[in-house]
Design a protein around this motif. Structure first.
Motif, mmCIF file in Angstrom:
data_model
loop_
_atom_site.group_PDB
_atom_site.id
_atom_site.type_symbol
_atom_site.label_atom_id
_atom_site.label_comp_id
_atom_site.label_asym_id
_atom_site.label_seq_id
_atom_site.Cartn_x
_atom_site.Cartn_y
_atom_site.Cartn_z
ATOM 1 N N ALA A 288 10.024 57.549 19.088
ATOM 2 C CA ALA A 288 10.545 56.205 18.828
ATOM 3 C C ALA A 288 11.632 56.258 17.760
ATOM 4 C CB ALA A 288 9.409 55.285 18.377
ATOM 5 N N ARG A 289 11.376 56.997 16.692
ATOM 6 C CA ARG A 289 12.397 57.115 15.652
ATOM 7 C C ARG A 289 13.589 57.906 16.182
ATOM 8 N NH1 ARG A 289 10.570 59.870 10.819
ATOM 9 N NH2 ARG A 289 12.466 59.020 9.933
ATOM 10 N N GLY A 290 13.299 58.972 16.905
ATOM 11 C CA GLY A 290 14.368 59.819 17.415
ATOM 12 C C GLY A 290 15.284 59.121 18.406
ATOM 13 N N MET A 291 14.735 58.106 19.128
ATOM 14 C CA MET A 291 15.553 57.359 20.086
ATOM 15 C C MET A 291 16.394 56.299 19.372
ATOM 16 S SD MET A 291 14.694 58.488 23.129
ATOM 17 C CE MET A 291 14.272 60.091 22.475
ATOM 18 N N GLY A 292 16.124 56.074 18.085
ATOM 19 C CA GLY A 292 16.918 55.101 17.347
ATOM 20 C C GLY A 292 16.281 53.729 17.249
ATOM 21 N N MET A 293 14.936 53.653 17.294
ATOM 22 C CA MET A 293 14.293 52.352 17.065
ATOM 23 C C MET A 293 14.290 52.085 15.556
ATOM 24 S SD MET A 293 11.034 52.087 19.544
ATOM 25 C CE MET A 293 11.148 52.480 21.287
ATOM 26 N N THR A 294 14.434 50.807 15.184
ATOM 27 C CA THR A 294 14.264 50.446 13.779
ATOM 28 C C THR A 294 12.761 50.425 13.492
ATOM 29 O OG1 THR A 294 14.172 48.119 14.310
ATOM 30 C CG2 THR A 294 16.343 49.019 13.831
ATOM 31 N N GLN A 297 11.163 47.643 15.388
ATOM 32 C CA GLN A 297 11.065 47.897 16.830
ATOM 33 C C GLN A 297 9.953 48.902 17.118
ATOM 34 O OE1 GLN A 297 15.152 49.061 17.239
ATOM 35 N NE2 GLN A 297 15.726 47.151 18.255
ATOM 36 N N GLY A 301 7.079 47.735 19.301
ATOM 37 C CA GLY A 301 7.299 48.298 20.631
ATOM 38 C C GLY A 301 6.424 49.492 20.944
ATOM 39 N N VAL A 302 5.968 50.200 19.909
ATOM 40 C CA VAL A 302 5.225 51.428 20.170
ATOM 41 C C VAL A 302 3.859 51.425 19.470
ATOM 42 C CG1 VAL A 302 5.217 53.939 19.889
ATOM 43 C CG2 VAL A 302 7.333 52.750 20.507
ATOM 44 N N LEU B 50 16.590 62.440 11.221
ATOM 45 C CA LEU B 50 15.152 62.186 11.151
ATOM 46 C C LEU B 50 14.622 62.820 9.879
ATOM 47 C CD1 LEU B 50 13.878 62.662 14.804
ATOM 48 C CD2 LEU B 50 13.849 60.582 13.430
ATOM 49 N N TYR B 71 19.312 54.637 12.369
ATOM 50 C CA TYR B 71 18.899 54.268 13.729
ATOM 51 C C TYR B 71 20.082 54.173 14.683
ATOM 52 C CZ TYR B 71 20.099 49.460 12.365
ATOM 53 O OH TYR B 71 20.754 48.342 11.942
ATOM 54 N N ARG B 74 21.122 57.671 15.638
ATOM 55 C CA ARG B 74 20.187 58.298 16.574
ATOM 56 C C ARG B 74 20.335 57.749 17.989
ATOM 57 N NH1 ARG B 74 17.182 58.818 11.705
ATOM 58 N NH2 ARG B 74 16.289 56.734 11.738
ATOM 59 N N ARG B 75 20.799 56.492 18.109
ATOM 60 C CA ARG B 75 21.021 55.953 19.457
ATOM 61 C C ARG B 75 22.185 56.656 20.143
ATOM 62 N NH1 ARG B 75 20.202 49.529 17.978
ATOM 63 N NH2 ARG B 75 18.050 49.805 17.287
ATOM 64 N N TYR B 79 17.979 63.009 22.142
ATOM 65 C CA TYR B 79 16.968 63.817 21.451
ATOM 66 C C TYR B 79 15.776 64.025 22.369
ATOM 67 C CZ TYR B 79 13.700 65.231 17.719
ATOM 68 O OH TYR B 79 12.800 65.890 16.933
ATOM 69 N N PHE B 87 6.443 57.752 25.883
ATOM 70 C CA PHE B 87 5.598 56.641 25.449
ATOM 71 C C PHE B 87 4.519 56.417 26.506
ATOM 72 C CE2 PHE B 87 9.845 55.340 23.633
ATOM 73 C CZ PHE B 87 9.557 55.816 22.372
ATOM 74 N N HIS B 89 2.454 54.120 27.026
ATOM 75 C CA HIS B 89 2.216 52.761 27.505
ATOM 76 C C HIS B 89 3.407 52.227 28.274
ATOM 77 C CE1 HIS B 89 4.530 52.408 23.903
ATOM 78 N NE2 HIS B 89 4.646 51.100 24.006
ATOM 79 N N ARG B 90 4.410 53.052 28.489
ATOM 80 C CA ARG B 90 5.569 52.584 29.242
ATOM 81 C C ARG B 90 5.735 53.428 30.497
ATOM 82 N NH1 ARG B 90 10.260 51.199 24.819
ATOM 83 N NH2 ARG B 90 9.062 49.643 23.668
ATOM 84 N N VAL B 99 16.788 53.971 25.246
ATOM 85 C CA VAL B 99 17.993 53.825 24.427
ATOM 86 C C VAL B 99 18.961 52.783 25.011
ATOM 87 C CG1 VAL B 99 19.859 55.028 23.245
ATOM 88 C CG2 VAL B 99 17.685 56.183 23.625
ATOM 89 N N LEU B 102 17.811 49.553 23.805
ATOM 90 C CA LEU B 102 18.109 49.374 22.378
ATOM 91 C C LEU B 102 19.586 49.045 22.167
ATOM 92 C CD1 LEU B 102 16.081 52.306 20.746
ATOM 93 C CD2 LEU B 102 15.564 49.874 20.676
#
Ligand SMILES: Nc1ncnc2c1ncn2[C@@H]1O[C@H](COP(=O)(O)OP(=O)(O)O)[C@@H](O)[C@H]1O
Ligand SMILES: [Mg+2]
Lengths: 388, 312
Positions: A288-294, A297, A301-302, B50, B71, B74-75, B79, B87, B89-90, B99, B102
């Motif tokens: 989640a952090r690596g994808m760029g979530m704040t 989020q 979200g997670v 990170l 953030y 990272r978008r 990565y 995830f 749950h997704r 991404v 986001l």
């Protein structure tokens, strides 16, 4: 051909045999507080119905005893429960002398044991059928509707509990709604306060042990003692904070009951939030952090969705616990079904005790079934991914 | 272009990454190899912040990577985390869309991109899109992890031991897929591995790390021919060196004039495979064919053996 027995069926058959032949089916009392006289099934029911009920429960017990198909066991348990529910009403009218309003007829140990035995059978069948969460709620709705129908139809009106109800119909619903408000309101307050506190404890390791220890200690305080402890501070608030008294805040009554239930509720909510968040897979947080979530989020979200089933388990514990504990609120004038229980104890009127206790147990039971179903629905899709 | 300048990371007293400097050219693959605990992951995670470095600067196309909030940075960087990190749950489609969502892409564009990537990775969007990660095999999960990293068309892709958990056959396939995608999109890739074979196969350049230090950063042939230290030498594996060297070259580049008996080997095959085939079949030479099937000439045992020797 060898006859094979069902393990649980043996237990059920023994209970049924004892309850049908050795235990009283109904109790007759000349008025609501004198000791009762026992009546067996054959004595308590008119002509054909007595032997009929005996036949039904014995056949159902036989079906339970032998290894039989699930569908047959389901039919047997439902038929036996339905027959018992209908015929206890019949026994009530049959045993009540014509025109006598003082006599009290109540179900006796044999009846309760039979209900217990066949509920056990039904529960076993439903477990083995492995019902989906939706279907379980469906069963609950059907059962509730059936009981509601029996109540409305008046076929139980000759039973003592309903006579107690008839004398207090207004206060029954008022106390009932107080009970539910108390249980749900304190739960809502505990969730509103407990979730952020749990998140904080998860993020700030230094806080965690301290907060959980304090909540743990609160849990160990007996409820009466906690009420006592709350009287002084709430009384102080009522007299010193303007407007507090008009909101109903007093040393006794609903306010301390609400605060006590709220305090008891905090530990399960906070602890389960902490455990749930700690159980979120590291890799999911990392991704989640690596994808760029704040941070926000990631939390919503997670972390939250993944911790949700565990948090919901905490809420389930609290709800069932609160429905039970709210009974105690009556001790300090907080209202609820406990009012009938304590009045009944005071008057040694067992039926009045049951009038408070049965709805409480039924509510707790229904809450447990509903929340278990919801937990299962939310967690099936969220099973942890297998490592690659 | 990624410029890493004097990067150091310390946790309390322990230095995990020690004054590392290296430049990764655009559209190339740099592979970081090293034993476990040598600081590879930490170095990689300082590129997308990170992990914040204790000292040093990392520039992406000339701009300091601290000029954006973490953030947002990272978008813009793909990565693929160690052990896929999907995830749970997704659904697969939601995971891949992470991404782009986001970034606020519109629905149609997200769906088109997810379908494109799933098709690229031979996952039928209809069948696999609505599934949850736990319903996939390990190889499929890994592909979804890479597809998710590629979703927003990043110029830079960081991959942490992406093939570590795969069995050899699926791993080979995944490596070939990645090489093809890198060629097609021109992505700059930094890939972490502890497998020298993978490093030689995938890398345009290889960075060897030992106890937080960058001990050698060079083309694979250079690393094989002139290992900078005994540690690099041991990592390369003395007995493997000639074969690894051969695996770098294509048969096409080792063709001699003349013909030979038997089934032809494609010019695209590695020289190592050709030598293996020659040794196994006991023949002195193999015919070579081009992509169009036309004969190109032959490869011989003698010719390949000369190429396997330490370069001058
Ligand atoms: N957050 C951290 N705090 C303390 N030590 C860390 C942390 N992250 C990594 N390390 C240490 O840094 C060293 C290098 O770790 P890492 O970069 O993960 O190595 P590699 O990926 O090469 O196996 C390890 O010894 C590890 O224990
Ligand atoms: Mg690592």
């Amino acid at each position: 051909m060898t006859i094979r027995f069902d393990k649980l069926g043996v237990v059920i058959a023994v209970i049924v045999a004892y309850a049908a032949f050795a235990a009283p089916f109904a109790t007759f009392r000349a008025n609501r507080i004198v000791p009762g006289e026992a009546r067996s099934i054959l004595d308590a029911l008119p002509a054909v119905t007595g032997p009929l009920l005996l036949a039904i429960v014995l056949i159902a017990a036989l079906i339970a005893l032998l290894k039989t198909p699930l569908i047959l066991r389901l039919a047997a348990s439902v038929a036996a429960l339905a027959a018992l529910a209908l015929l206890i009403g019949v026994a009530g009218s049959f045993l009540t002398p014509e025109g006598n309003t003082f006599a009290r007829i109540s179900p006796a140990s044999g009846f309760w044991l039979l209900i217990f035995a066949f509920t056990l059978l039904l529960a076993d069948v439903l477990t083995r059928l492995n019902l989906s969460p939706g279907a379980r709620i469906g069963v609950l709705v059907v059962a509730t509707a059936a009981i509601g129908l029996l109540l409305v139809s008046g076929s139980w009106n000759s039973l003592s509990i309903l006579k107690e109800y008839a004398n207090r119909a207004d206060s029954f619903w008022a106390e009932g709604s107080k009970h539910v408000t108390l249980a749900l309101g304190s739960l809502a307050a505990a969730v509103i306060a407990g979730l952020p506190l749990g998140i904080l404890c998860h993020r700030v390791e230094k806080l965690r042990a301290g907060v959980l220890n304090v909540l743990n200690i609160i849990q160990t305080i007996p409820s009466i003692a906690l009420f006592g402890l709350l009287i002084a501070p709430l009384g102080w608030v009522a007299t010193h904070v303007p407007g507090a008294a008009s909101l109903g805040i007093r040393g006794i009554g609903t306010a301390p009951a609400f605060v006590a239930l709220f305090l008891y509720s905090l530990l399960p909510v906070v602890a389960n939030t902490v455990v749930g968040l700690a159980g979120v897979p590291r890799a999911a947080n990392d991704a989640a952090r690596g994808m760029g979530m704040t941070e926000r989020q990631r939390l919503f979200g997670v972390e939250f969705p993944l911790a949700f089933p565990v948090i919901l388990t905490g809420i389930r514990i609290v709800l069932v616990q609160n429905i039970g504990l709210a009974t105690i609120a009556a001790l300090i004038g907080g209202g609820g079904f406990g009012v009938f229980v304590f009045q009944g104890v005071g008057q040694t009127a067992m039926d009045l005790v049951l009038l408070g206790a049965i709805p409480t147990v039924a509510l707790a039971f229904a809450a447990a079934i509903i929340l278990d179903a919801v937990i299962e629905m939310t967690s099936t899709k969220r099973r942890e991914a297998q490592p690659a | 272009m990624i410029e890493i300048e004097g990067i150091t990371k310390r946790y309390d007293a322990t230095t995990v990454v020690d004054d590392v400097s290296m430049v990764i050219e655009p559209r190339t693959i740099a592979v970081i190899v090293g034993t476990s605990g040598s600081g590879k992951t930490t170095l990689l995670r300082m590129i997308n912040r990170l992990v914040e470095p204790t000292a040093g600067v990392i520039k992406l196309d000339g701009a300091d990577n601290r000029s954006l909030p973490g953030y947002e940075l990272r978008r813009s960087i793909g990565y693929a985390i160690q052990g896929h990190g999907l995830f749970p749950h997704r659904t697969v489609a939601q995971n891949i869309a992470t991404v782009p969502v986001l970034l606020g892409w519109d629905k149609a564009r997200i769906k088109a991109r997810v379908d494109e990537l799933m098709t690229l990775y031979q996952l039928d969007p209809q069948a696999f899109g609505p599934r949850y990660p736990h319903e996939l095999s390990g190889g499929q999960q890994q592909r979804v992890g890479v597809a998710r990293a590629l979703a927003a068309e990043p110029n830079v892709l960081l991959m942490d031991e992406p093939f570590g958990a795969l069995d050899p056959i699926i791993r080979n396939k995944a490596q070939e897929d990645l090489l093809a995608i890198q060629k097609r999109f021109g992505t700059t890739i930094i890939l972490v591995t502890h497998d020298m074979e993978e490093a030689v196969h995938m890398g345009d350049k290889i960075a060897v790390m030992d106890a937080g230090k960058l001990v050698q950063y060079a083309k694979p042939a250079e690393i094989l021919a002139r290992p900078a230290s005994a540690f690099v030498e041991s990592l390369v594996g003395a007995s493997e060196k000639p074969f690894r060297l051969l695996s770098l070259g294509r048969v096409r580049d080792a063709v001699e004039k003349g013909g030979a008996e038997g089934e032809a080997i494609p010019g695209d095959a590695s020289q190592r495979d050709a030598l293996a085939e020659l040794l196994w079949s006991g023949r002195p030479a193999l015919p070579v064919k081009g992509a169009d099937g036309k004969p190109l000439g032959r490869v011989t045992v003698d010719g390949l053996v000369k190429r396997a020797a330490r370069p001058a």
